[in-house]
Design a protein around this motif. Structure first.
Motif, PDB file in Angstrom:
ATOM      1  N   ALA A 178       0.827  -1.208   0.000  1.00 44.13           N
ATOM      2  CA  ALA A 178       0.000   0.000   0.000  1.00 44.13           C
ATOM      3  C   ALA A 178       0.856   1.251   0.000  1.00 44.13           C
ATOM      4  O   ALA A 178       2.030   1.219   0.381  1.00 44.13           O
ATOM      5  CB  ALA A 178      -0.930   0.007   1.213  1.00 44.13           C
ATOM      6  N   VAL A 179       0.239   2.369  -0.413  1.00 45.96           N
ATOM      7  CA  VAL A 179       0.891   3.673  -0.363  1.00 45.96           C
ATOM      8  C   VAL A 179      -0.144   4.717   0.029  1.00 45.96           C
ATOM      9  O   VAL A 179      -1.332   4.593  -0.306  1.00 45.96           O
ATOM     10  CB  VAL A 179       1.534   4.039  -1.724  1.00 45.96           C
ATOM     11  CG1 VAL A 179       0.485   4.189  -2.819  1.00 45.96           C
ATOM     12  CG2 VAL A 179       2.375   5.312  -1.618  1.00 45.96           C
ATOM     13  N   SER A 180       0.291   5.727   0.776  1.00 50.62           N
ATOM     14  CA  SER A 180      -0.584   6.834   1.153  1.00 50.62           C
ATOM     15  C   SER A 180       0.214   8.127   1.108  1.00 50.62           C
ATOM     16  O   SER A 180       1.336   8.190   1.619  1.00 50.62           O
ATOM     17  CB  SER A 180      -1.141   6.623   2.562  1.00 50.62           C
ATOM     18  OG  SER A 180      -1.965   7.716   2.958  1.00 50.62           O
ATOM     19  N   CYS A 181      -0.378   9.145   0.485  1.00 45.21           N
ATOM     20  CA  CYS A 181       0.290  10.449   0.345  1.00 45.21           C
ATOM     21  C   CYS A 181      -0.538  11.538   1.019  1.00 45.21           C
ATOM     22  O   CYS A 181      -1.736  11.677   0.757  1.00 45.21           O
ATOM     23  CB  CYS A 181       0.466  10.807  -1.124  1.00 45.21           C
ATOM     24  SG  CYS A 181       1.465   9.635  -2.072  1.00 45.21           S
ATOM     25  N   ALA A 182       0.108  12.313   1.873  1.00 47.33           N
ATOM     26  CA  ALA A 182      -0.542  13.468   2.482  1.00 47.33           C
ATOM     27  C   ALA A 182      -0.494  14.669   1.548  1.00 47.33           C
ATOM     28  O   ALA A 182      -1.351  15.549   1.599  1.00 47.33           O
ATOM     29  CB  ALA A 182       0.119  13.805   3.809  1.00 47.33           C
ATOM     30  N   SER A 183       0.543  14.710   0.700  1.00 51.33           N
ATOM     31  CA  SER A 183       0.734  15.802  -0.252  1.00 51.33           C
ATOM     32  C   SER A 183       1.700  15.323  -1.323  1.00 51.33           C
ATOM     33  O   SER A 183       2.159  14.172  -1.296  1.00 51.33           O
ATOM     34  CB  SER A 183       1.313  17.033   0.456  1.00 51.33           C
ATOM     35  OG  SER A 183       2.644  16.766   0.894  1.00 51.33           O
ATOM     36  N   ALA A 184       2.028  16.227  -2.250  1.00 51.91           N
ATOM     37  CA  ALA A 184       2.979  15.878  -3.298  1.00 51.91           C
ATOM     38  C   ALA A 184       4.405  15.763  -2.760  1.00 51.91           C
ATOM     39  O   ALA A 184       5.293  15.287  -3.462  1.00 51.91           O
ATOM     40  CB  ALA A 184       2.932  16.928  -4.410  1.00 51.91           C
ATOM     41  N   SER A 185       4.609  16.163  -1.528  1.00 50.59           N
ATOM     42  CA  SER A 185       5.953  16.110  -0.945  1.00 50.59           C
ATOM     43  C   SER A 185       6.071  15.137   0.216  1.00 50.59           C
ATOM     44  O   SER A 185       7.091  15.114   0.913  1.00 50.59           O
ATOM     45  CB  SER A 185       6.387  17.506  -0.486  1.00 50.59           C
ATOM     46  OG  SER A 185       5.482  18.019   0.474  1.00 50.59           O
ATOM     47  N   PHE A 186       5.019  14.326   0.441  1.00 49.89           N
ATOM     48  CA  PHE A 186       5.120  13.322   1.495  1.00 49.89           C
ATOM     49  C   PHE A 186       4.222  12.128   1.216  1.00 49.89           C
ATOM     50  O   PHE A 186       3.001  12.264   1.096  1.00 49.89           O
ATOM     51  CB  PHE A 186       4.750  13.892   2.860  1.00 49.89           C
ATOM     52  CG  PHE A 186       4.933  12.891   3.967  1.00 49.89           C
ATOM     53  CD1 PHE A 186       6.192  12.641   4.504  1.00 49.89           C
ATOM     54  CD2 PHE A 186       3.859  12.161   4.457  1.00 49.89           C
ATOM     55  CE1 PHE A 186       6.372  11.694   5.495  1.00 49.89           C
ATOM     56  CE2 PHE A 186       4.022  11.210   5.459  1.00 49.89           C
ATOM     57  CZ  PHE A 186       5.290  10.977   5.980  1.00 49.89           C
ATOM     58  N   CYS A 187       4.844  10.952   1.098  1.00 45.07           N
ATOM     59  CA  CYS A 187       4.130   9.685   0.931  1.00 45.07           C
ATOM     60  C   CYS A 187       4.825   8.618   1.767  1.00 45.07           C
ATOM     61  O   CYS A 187       6.019   8.710   2.055  1.00 45.07           O
ATOM     62  CB  CYS A 187       4.129   9.218  -0.534  1.00 45.07           C
ATOM     63  SG  CYS A 187       3.413  10.357  -1.724  1.00 45.07           S
ATOM     64  N   VAL A 188       4.084   7.597   2.115  1.00 45.45           N
ATOM     65  CA  VAL A 188       4.638   6.421   2.776  1.00 45.45           C
ATOM     66  C   VAL A 188       4.122   5.182   2.064  1.00 45.45           C
ATOM     67  O   VAL A 188       2.916   5.065   1.806  1.00 45.45           O
ATOM     68  CB  VAL A 188       4.256   6.355   4.266  1.00 45.45           C
ATOM     69  CG1 VAL A 188       4.652   5.004   4.868  1.00 45.45           C
ATOM     70  CG2 VAL A 188       4.926   7.476   5.049  1.00 45.45           C
ATOM     71  N   ALA A 189       5.026   4.271   1.724  1.00 49.77           N
ATOM     72  CA  ALA A 189       4.661   2.989   1.142  1.00 49.77           C
ATOM     73  C   ALA A 189       5.091   1.880   2.094  1.00 49.77           C
ATOM     74  O   ALA A 189       6.155   1.971   2.717  1.00 49.77           O
ATOM     75  CB  ALA A 189       5.338   2.799  -0.213  1.00 49.77           C
ATOM     76  N   VAL A 190       4.269   0.831   2.233  1.00 47.61           N
ATOM     77  CA  VAL A 190       4.570  -0.280   3.135  1.00 47.61           C
ATOM     78  C   VAL A 190       4.568  -1.588   2.362  1.00 47.61           C
ATOM     79  O   VAL A 190       3.908  -1.716   1.328  1.00 47.61           O
ATOM     80  CB  VAL A 190       3.566  -0.344   4.305  1.00 47.61           C
ATOM     81  CG1 VAL A 190       3.687   0.901   5.183  1.00 47.61           C
ATOM     82  CG2 VAL A 190       2.131  -0.493   3.793  1.00 47.61           C
ATOM     83  N   ASP A 191       5.317  -2.585   2.884  1.00 49.49           N
ATOM     84  CA  ASP A 191       5.450  -3.835   2.157  1.00 49.49           C
ATOM     85  C   ASP A 191       5.111  -5.054   3.009  1.00 49.49           C
ATOM     86  O   ASP A 191       4.772  -4.931   4.187  1.00 49.49           O
ATOM     87  CB  ASP A 191       6.849  -3.966   1.551  1.00 49.49           C
ATOM     88  CG  ASP A 191       7.952  -4.188   2.588  1.00 49.49           C
ATOM     89  OD1 ASP A 191       7.634  -4.501   3.752  1.00 49.49           O
ATOM     90  OD2 ASP A 191       9.134  -4.064   2.222  1.00 49.49           O
ATOM     91  N   ASN A 192       5.210  -6.226   2.372  1.00 50.13           N
ATOM     92  CA  ASN A 192       4.849  -7.464   3.050  1.00 50.13           C
ATOM     93  C   ASN A 192       5.973  -8.036   3.895  1.00 50.13           C
ATOM     94  O   ASN A 192       5.865  -9.156   4.393  1.00 50.13           O
ATOM     95  CB  ASN A 192       4.374  -8.504   2.034  1.00 50.13           C
ATOM     96  CG  ASN A 192       5.477  -8.941   1.083  1.00 50.13           C
ATOM     97  OD1 ASN A 192       6.570  -8.357   1.062  1.00 50.13           O
ATOM     98  ND2 ASN A 192       5.197  -9.960   0.285  1.00 50.13           N
ATOM     99  N   SER A 193       7.030  -7.272   4.055  1.00 51.54           N
ATOM    100  CA  SER A 193       8.117  -7.669   4.946  1.00 51.54           C
ATOM    101  C   SER A 193       8.193  -6.774   6.180  1.00 51.54           C
ATOM    102  O   SER A 193       9.181  -6.797   6.920  1.00 51.54           O
ATOM    103  CB  SER A 193       9.463  -7.634   4.198  1.00 51.54           C
ATOM    104  OG  SER A 193       9.483  -8.591   3.161  1.00 51.54           O
ATOM    105  N   GLY A 194       7.161  -5.949   6.380  1.00 55.06           N
ATOM    106  CA  GLY A 194       7.118  -5.084   7.552  1.00 55.06           C
ATOM    107  C   GLY A 194       7.919  -3.816   7.433  1.00 55.06           C
ATOM    108  O   GLY A 194       8.255  -3.185   8.440  1.00 55.06           O
TER     109      GLY A 194
END
Length: 372
Positions: A178-194
């Motif tokens: 998954a990925v989530s962005c608060a703005s064009a200058s901040f996003c976080v992506a997470v994976d299946n390895s924690g």
């Protein structure tokens, strides 16, 4: 860590939206007339990021969404609209009621995954390849001019200035979830390895271990650059802008062995909703999570598991079921009874830019719109 910069030489004149550019180009209008300028070679679409998505006169026409008819507790879902035949739609993100982006994955057939489709408020564009042959698992568009997407091969892409960047590998340790962005200058992506990787507007960080116990983060939501929540096998993790917290237990029902939560949506640091594979819902008030509240039950039969949730405020959320094509809504104090959609497949994702409009997608290449 590899830099992810906006593609040079491409701009959107007059602030034209993602869907607007896509629809204009598909109508056969020139790039200049569509309000873009590009240094790419003739025959390439600015939205595609140069040669990633070549423009073709044989492109499939935009399919119009059917008039909403099925009734729900507080609104209506449209009938299923097959917009991406032969592939699975895994995620959708809508920064407004007239701009949505959906992405797809392989369904096991001959159709090539790695496509993006856009919705302009009335119709969907034809699928266009941006990450072929990879399966895109998540997309997040905080504005109509910026999106980030991640795939199952550890790659990330961004859409900015009217173009998708080529995919680049940033996570060799696992597959993105998954990925989530608060703005064009901040996003976080997470994976299946924690692991979690952050985007600062220019570059992605190397993966950072967040959950070392069970090793999977299934979803993440970031309403701001100083607050995110990731959920996974051992509970919920909070990011304060610098570091991730140890796992926090979601609630009593989360430890029943039914699997990790599949989705989370936060509107602020004091309100989040997580949904579970057991049909349960957990609410965060800024300090602790509520106990499990199973709402996905219709005629005494539990659903197959809630896959995703989208909240516009603490008084409106929409959650969808991954096995039994149901939806439930939250009005600030209680959840509605489940409503069946006209789909024979599980719903994979939902996005609500307002409390009166949502879009959901399923594993049969169908899209649905909800109006209240």
């Amino acid at each position: 860590m590899k830099a992810r910069t906006a593609h040079p030489g491409r701009t959107l004149a007059g602030g034209r939206s993602i869907a607007g550019v896509f629809a204009c180009l598909l109508a056969g209008t020139t790039a200049a007339a569509c309000g873009t300028s590009s240094s790419s070679s003739p025959g390439s679409s600015p939205l595609a990021g140069g040669t990633l998505m070549p423009t073709s006169s044989s492109s499939a026409p935009i399919s119009a969404l059917a008039t909403p008819t099925p009734s729900t507790a507080s609104g209506t879902w449209s009938p299923a609209d097959s917009v991406d035949p032969g592939l699975d739609l895994l995620a959708v993100s809508c920064p407004s009621t007239t701009d949505c982006v959906a992405v797809d994955s392989s369904a096991g057939g001959n159709a090539k995954p790695g496509n993006a489709l856009t919705y302009n408020g009335s119709s969907w564009s034809a699928p266009r390849a941006i990450d072929s042959p990879n399966s895109i698992v998540s997309v997040s568009c905080p504005t109509t001019s910026f999106c980030a997407a991640v795939d199952d091969a550890g790659n990330a892409l961004t859409y900015s200035g009217g173009a998708w960047t080529p995919f680049t590998g940033i996570d060799s340790a696992g597959q993105f979830e998954a990925v989530s962005c608060a703005s064009a200058s901040f996003c976080v992506a997470v994976d299946n390895s924690g692991n979690a990787s952050t985007f600062n507007g220019t570059a992605w960080s190397s993966p950072v271990q967040v959950d070392s116990t069970q090793g999977i983060l299934t979803a993440v939501s970031c309403p701001s650059a100083s607050f995110c929540v990731g959920v996974g096998g051992t509970g919920a993790f909070v990011f304060n802008g610098t570091t991730w917290s140890p796992p926090g237990t979601l609630g009593a029902g989360e430890d029943t062995g039914t699997g990790p939560p599949d989705g989370v949506s936060c509107t602020s640091s004091s309100f989040c909703v997580a949904v579970g594979t057991d049909g349960g819902i957990y609410t965060y008030d800024g300090s602790s999570w509520s106990t499990n509240d199973k709402v996905d039950e219709l005629n005494g039969i539990s659903g197959g598991g809630l896959a995703a949730v989208s909240c516009t405020s603490s008084s409106f959320c929409m959650a969808v079921d991954q096995d039994d094509n149901r939806s439930v809504t939250f009005n600030g104090s209680s959840w509605s009874a489940p409503t069946m959609l006209s789909s024979g497949y599980g719903l994979a994702s939902v996005s609500c830019p307002s409390r009166s409009f949502c879009v959901a997608v399923d594993g049969n290449a169908d899209a649905f719109t909800w109006h209240s």
